[in-house]
Design a protein around this motif. Structure first.
Motif, PDB file in Angstrom:
ATOM      1  N   ILE B  25       0.845  -1.200   0.000  1.00  7.67           N
ATOM      2  CA  ILE B  25       0.000   0.000   0.000  1.00  7.67           C
ATOM      3  C   ILE B  25       0.878   1.248   0.000  1.00  7.67           C
ATOM      4  O   ILE B  25       0.650   2.199  -0.748  1.00  7.67           O
ATOM      5  CB  ILE B  25      -0.944   0.021   1.228  1.00  7.67           C
ATOM      6  CG1 ILE B  25      -1.987  -1.091   1.115  1.00  7.67           C
ATOM      7  CG2 ILE B  25      -1.650   1.367   1.357  1.00  7.67           C
ATOM      8  CD1 ILE B  25      -2.920  -1.196   2.297  1.00  7.67           C
ATOM      9  N   ALA B  26       1.928   1.232   0.830  1.00  6.01           N
ATOM     10  CA  ALA B  26       2.814   2.389   0.902  1.00  6.01           C
ATOM     11  C   ALA B  26       3.471   2.640  -0.453  1.00  6.01           C
ATOM     12  O   ALA B  26       3.501   3.765  -0.943  1.00  6.01           O
ATOM     13  CB  ALA B  26       3.871   2.172   1.984  1.00  6.01           C
ATOM     14  N   GLU B  29       0.962   4.133  -2.824  1.00  4.31           N
ATOM     15  CA  GLU B  29       0.663   5.518  -2.493  1.00  4.31           C
ATOM     16  C   GLU B  29       1.819   6.459  -2.845  1.00  4.31           C
ATOM     17  O   GLU B  29       1.621   7.643  -3.066  1.00  4.31           O
ATOM     18  CB  GLU B  29       0.359   5.644  -0.990  1.00  4.31           C
ATOM     19  CG  GLU B  29      -1.067   5.297  -0.623  1.00  4.31           C
ATOM     20  CD  GLU B  29      -2.038   6.350  -1.124  1.00  4.31           C
ATOM     21  OE1 GLU B  29      -1.834   7.527  -0.824  1.00  4.31           O
ATOM     22  OE2 GLU B  29      -2.990   5.980  -1.843  1.00  4.31           O
ATOM     23  N   LEU B  30       3.041   5.910  -2.862  1.00  3.48           N
ATOM     24  CA  LEU B  30       4.211   6.760  -3.113  1.00  3.48           C
ATOM     25  C   LEU B  30       4.577   6.810  -4.588  1.00  3.48           C
ATOM     26  O   LEU B  30       5.547   7.447  -4.973  1.00  3.48           O
ATOM     27  CB  LEU B  30       5.417   6.233  -2.315  1.00  3.48           C
ATOM     28  CG  LEU B  30       5.344   6.369  -0.799  1.00  3.48           C
ATOM     29  CD1 LEU B  30       6.388   5.484  -0.141  1.00  3.48           C
ATOM     30  CD2 LEU B  30       5.534   7.814  -0.385  1.00  3.48           C
ATOM     31  N   LEU B  33       5.355  10.169  -6.378  1.00  2.00           N
ATOM     32  CA  LEU B  33       6.189  11.175  -5.726  1.00  2.00           C
ATOM     33  C   LEU B  33       7.636  11.087  -6.195  1.00  2.00           C
ATOM     34  O   LEU B  33       8.133  10.022  -6.553  1.00  2.00           O
ATOM     35  CB  LEU B  33       6.111  11.025  -4.208  1.00  2.00           C
ATOM     36  CG  LEU B  33       4.814  11.521  -3.576  1.00  2.00           C
ATOM     37  CD1 LEU B  33       4.787  11.151  -2.107  1.00  2.00           C
ATOM     38  CD2 LEU B  33       4.658  13.020  -3.756  1.00  2.00           C
ATOM     39  N   PRO B  47      10.589   6.960   2.751  1.00  3.45           N
ATOM     40  CA  PRO B  47       9.466   6.024   2.942  1.00  3.45           C
ATOM     41  C   PRO B  47       9.505   4.847   1.977  1.00  3.45           C
ATOM     42  O   PRO B  47       9.133   3.733   2.341  1.00  3.45           O
ATOM     43  CB  PRO B  47       8.221   6.887   2.710  1.00  3.45           C
ATOM     44  CG  PRO B  47       8.677   8.183   2.210  1.00  3.45           C
ATOM     45  CD  PRO B  47      10.129   8.333   2.542  1.00  3.45           C
TER      46      PRO B  47
END
Lengths: 502, 152
Positions: B25-26, B29-30, B33, B47
């Protein structure tokens, strides 16, 4: 003399009638919640944190100190009376304390526990007052590289001391770090892991994490295992310990206080390790070692003194370096940050009244606790008999309205229960929440200092090993990692071997 | 087949899946970026590195669960879990719209039945005591901005 001046300042700023009232209220509330079975000191702090938001910074710190002591003592009470240690640090107390209670000597055990923690707390606090300023001036030389390495060291030591599988503890730390990075990146303004929701732009509020992971998931877990809710053993009579008890406890308490203070100052040390270590020490050297495990008074006095001394010395790295080293000091850090207090080497210079006021309030808290608890033991015992089915809805409501009150946000309430469910899953996976909490709190500090160091050094990662203090922390971290992984490797090999032979 | 399944260390499996899911998930979501370089780290650098570590740990822990030692997840109480979670969510949805008193009363009522021993009369008494007590402390004493009951 500087220290004496400081203590004097502290006593003056902490000793106002209002602050004394706050300390008293905190100690009472802390004991009240802490004595409820199934709620450890960490959960107690988390549940009561919102109450302190409405106070000025020093008042809030003083009340928190009171709550903390109350909770700690409340935890020991449940350990002794119902054999239900609220958290790891009172596990050892339960061994002999419960046996004493079964013999009808619960009163004596409770009084010994109170007196031993009182003594240890008073002495260990002198140690903080004496070493704090010196350590702070040393820490003033720390640059970003040192802070990064120190934070890494702190995280690693918390992992070493977490119960259960080390690799899962590392996983929980990393998970905590990731959750701590949710929200706006301060350097670039980039939105990280916010799922496109405005509510997460500022990250997950600290209190939401604490209540979710410690209070809500604890309720969920308690409802699944009815047997952990014990019942009070026998009647409590004969509160005062005998002269013989006192004579036997003097030595153990002194040794435990020293041991607890030394262990506690190490990041990741703190209450749990101290209590285990001092119990083991006393069991080995005591003349009555055969009685240990069957109701030895030393078996209550030593771990209680050690865990209080350890927990308190544990605040040194927090106050002086700004690095919390356990779940409880992580919660303290969160509370301070909310009030705009930044613990670290500058705290003593810039907010001397806060630093010394906090130190003084710990003495005051210790004294208050002794005077409210000894006469009120009967009341706490009765409280233990409240059935859990009446208790948990009350705790739940208190958490929800508490969380709401911080930002007037129902979104926070919803996130809290979501985090509670994650905490419950983690419990099912036998992962402990303490390393996660520490990771969450330290994530911004770790990242900022990492980026800063590499920016200054021009992307040269050797910057961390060319500075002696930073290098020392990194070596210590590496050694701990080895210690952590070696037994696991050994165990795995043993399993493999036993499978082959069978 | 069952003989093999029995040897699974279920807590490890749960932990491994949890780490893997959060890690992915991380990473998801990243994805948009800026990563940047070691010298000039972008918002996603640190992250993302953490997420990779988490995925790796998840894989390891998940994989080792198949080698035992056999262990199950302990007792479940689905009814309690569902009731507690819904009680809080109902509270979150109602307090702003219809007021603290009904919201809190619902929370106590629903959560009380998470315990099978709950008795009607006791629950009613709890509701009254708790709602009055918390309303007095938080709304009366500490000044939390919430309507007691919103007019119909």
């Amino acid at each position: 003399m500087e220290v004496l001046d400081g203590i004097f300042t502290g006593i003056i700023s902490a000793g106002t009638p209002i602050n004394l009232m706050l300390c008293l209220a905190g100690a009472l509330l802390g004991t009240l919640i802490g004595v409820l079975p199934g709620i450890g000191p960490t959960a107690t702090l988390a549940i009561l944190l919102p109450v302190t938001y409405f106070l000025p910074p020093l008042g809030a710190l003083i009340m928190l100190a009171g709550i903390y002591y109350g909770a700690q003592y409340g935890g020991s009470t449940t350990a002794i009376l119902v054999n239900l240690p609220g958290e790891a640090s009172s596990v050892v107390t339960a061994i002999d304390g419960y046996q004493l209670a079964r013999k009808g000597r619960a009163g004596a055990a409770l009084a010994i526990a109170a007196l031993a923690s009182f003594f240890a707390g008073m002495v260990s606090n002198i140690f903080i007052a004496a070493t704090g300023p010196a350590l702070a001036s040393w820490a003033l030389e720390f640059g970003p590289a040192e802070y990064f390495s120190l934070a890494l060291f702190g995280l690693m030591s918390a992992t070493v001391l977490a119960s259960g599988s080390p690799i899962k503890a590392i996983g929980m730390t990393v998970l905590g770090l990731l959750m701590g990075l949710i929200g706006t990146d301060v350097n670039s303004g980039g939105m990280r892991m916010t799922f496109g929701s405005v509510y997460l732009f500022d990250g997950i509020p600290f209190i939401v994490m604490a209540v979710g992971f410690f209070a809500i998931s604890e309720i969920l877990a308690n409802l699944e295992s009815p047997e952990t809710r014990g019942s009070v053993q026998g009647k409590v009579r004969g509160l005062w310990p005998t002269r013989e008890d006192f004579r036997r406890c003097v030595g153990p308490v002194l040794r435990a206080t020293g041991l607890g203070t030394i262990i506690g100052i190490l990041p990741g040390g703190g209450a749990t390790l101290s209590s285990f270590a001092s119990y083991a020490l006393e069991k080995r050297i005591s003349k009555h070692s055969a009685e240990f495990g069957h109701g030895a008074v030393e078996g209550v006095a030593a771990p209680e003194a050690a865990n209080n001394a350890g927990a308190q010395a544990n605040l040194v790295p927090l106050m002086v370096l700004g690095i919390p080293s356990g779940a409880i000091s992580a919660i303290m850090l969160g509370a301070m940050t909310i009030h705009g207090i930044v613990p670290g080497p500058h705290l003593i210079d810039r907010n001397p009244d806060l630093f010394w006021g906090f130190i003084a309030s710990m003495w005051i808290g210790n004294i208050m606790l002794l005077f409210i608890n000894l006469p009120m033991i009967g009341l706490w015992v009765r409280l233990l008999q409240v059935p859990y089915r009446l208790m948990f809805p009350a705790i739940l409501l208190f958490c929800c309205i508490g969380i709401y009150s911080i930002n007037n946000s129902v979104f926070d309430v919803a996130i809290t229960v979501a985090i509670g469910v994650i905490g419950w899953i983690a419990r099912k996976g036998e992962c402990s929440a303490a390393p996660l909490m520490l990771g969450f709190v330290l994530a911004p500090l770790l990242e900022t200092n990492l980026r800063r160091t590499l920016l200054i050094s021009g992307g040269d990662a050797t910057a961390f090993v060319t500075r002696p203090i930073s290098l020392t922390f990194l070596i210590a971290t590496a050694v701990m990692l080895l210690v952590l992984l070696l037994p696991a490797i050994r165990r795995r090999r043993e399993e493999a071997f036993s499978e082959e032979s069978s | 087949m069952t003989a093999r399944a029995i040897r699974i260390n279920q807590p490890d499996l749960v932990a491994g899946i949890m780490f893997l899911v959060v890690g992915f998930i991380a990473l998801w979501e990243l994805r948009d970026l800026h990563v940047g370089t070691l010298q000039e780290m972008g918002p996603a650098y640190f992250p993302r590195a953490l997420a990779f570590v988490l995925v790796a740990i998840g894989l390891y822990v998940g994989a080792r669960s198949f080698r035992g030692p056999m262990q199950d997840l302990g007792r479940f109480n689905i009814r309690a879990t569902v009731l507690i979670v819904s009680a809080v969510l109902v509270f979150a949805v109602t307090v702003n719209r219809i007021g603290y008193v009904p919201g809190a009363a619902l929370l106590v009522a629903i959560s009380s039945f998470a315990d099978t021993d709950a008795r009607m009369r006791q629950v009613a008494v709890s509701i009254v005591c708790l709602v009055v007590f918390t309303a007095a402390i938080f709304i009366g004493g500490l000044g939390v901005q919430l309507p007691l009951i919103r007019g119909f």
